[in-house]
Design an enzyme around this catalytic site. Structure first.
Site, PDB file in Angstrom:
ATOM      1  CB  CYS A  13      42.195  18.592 -93.589  1.00 40.35           C
ATOM      2  SG  CYS A  13      42.008  20.042 -92.755  1.00 40.35           S
ATOM      3  CG  ASN A  16      37.495  23.425 -92.188  1.00 35.45           C
ATOM      4  OD1 ASN A  16      36.658  24.091 -92.147  1.00 35.45           O
ATOM      5  ND2 ASN A  16      38.199  23.370 -93.513  1.00 35.45           N
ATOM      6  CB  CYS A  18      46.248  22.835 -90.787  1.00 34.77           C
ATOM      7  SG  CYS A  18      46.439  23.252 -89.069  1.00 34.77           S
ATOM      8  NE  ARG A  19      45.926  17.879 -93.163  1.00 29.69           N
ATOM      9  CZ  ARG A  19      45.868  16.557 -92.903  1.00 29.69           C
ATOM     10  NH1 ARG A  19      46.502  15.438 -93.570  1.00 29.69           N
ATOM     11  NH2 ARG A  19      44.920  15.942 -92.158  1.00 29.69           N
ATOM     12  CB  SER A  20      40.669  21.318 -95.897  1.00 29.76           C
ATOM     13  OG  SER A  20      40.532  22.055 -94.309  1.00 29.76           O
ATOM     14  CG  ASP A 129      47.357  17.463 -89.362  1.00 28.71           C
ATOM     15  OD1 ASP A 129      47.711  18.723 -89.404  1.00 28.71           O
ATOM     16  OD2 ASP A 129      46.395  16.829 -88.821  1.00 28.71           O
TER      17      ASP A 129
END
Length: 161
Positions: A13, A16, A18-20, A129
């Site tokens: 993401c 690096n 939150c999402r990933s 995000d």
């Protein structure tokens, strides 16, 4: 997956944190539940350098913990050219991530690069995000968890493990 064969996956993401990292924590958990931890290399990275060396966002960690994933640890890093030879699958969270991944990708790379959302049974291609949702969507990190969980589960099922 043939006997003895191993796989590797990198979630990417922007920062690096939150999402990933959410996807990485979920995927590690799913693989552990299946008893396949020794057959997978799992990591995450960002396309930007803002959070290199930082732990995941506390909201990511809270949602993972709320969902029974309490042993996840990671320090932010950026995607590298080496990742394209070290990982079999590289999943971006949105189209901007995929543009950055495609731009970096060496010509001879055999890594399969795609949106994680391509595996979403609800057909949501983009994992939004949640970072800048301070108060505007208090459920944003839970929504990211739900989508990443759906996608990671469907991806694993597609491999017929």
């Amino acid at each position: 997956m043939a006997a003895g064969q191993s796989h590797s996956v990198l979630f990417v993401c922007l920062g690096n944190i939150c999402r990933s990292t959410m996807a990485e924590g979920i995927f590690q958990h799913l693989i552990k539940e299946k008893g396949l931890s020794s057959k997978w290399t799992i990591d995450s990275a960002g396309t930007g350098s803002w959070h290199v060396g930082c732990p995941p966002d506390q909201r990511t960690m809270q949602v993972l913990k709320k969902n029974g994933i309490s042993n996840y640890h990671h320090l932010g890093r950026m995607i590298t050219k080496e990742d394209f030879s070290n990982f079999e699958y590289i999943f971006g969270m949105d189209h901007e991530n995929m543009e950055d991944i495609t731009e970096m990708r060496p010509r001879n790379s055999k890594a399969k690069c795609m949106l994680l959302g391509e595996f979403d049974p609800q057909k949501e291609l983009t994992v939004q995000d949640p970072y800048f949702t301070h108060g505007s969507n208090k459920n944003a990190f839970n929504e990211v968890y739900d989508q990443c969980y759906r996608c990671c589960t469907a991806f694993l099922e597609s491999l017929n493990l």
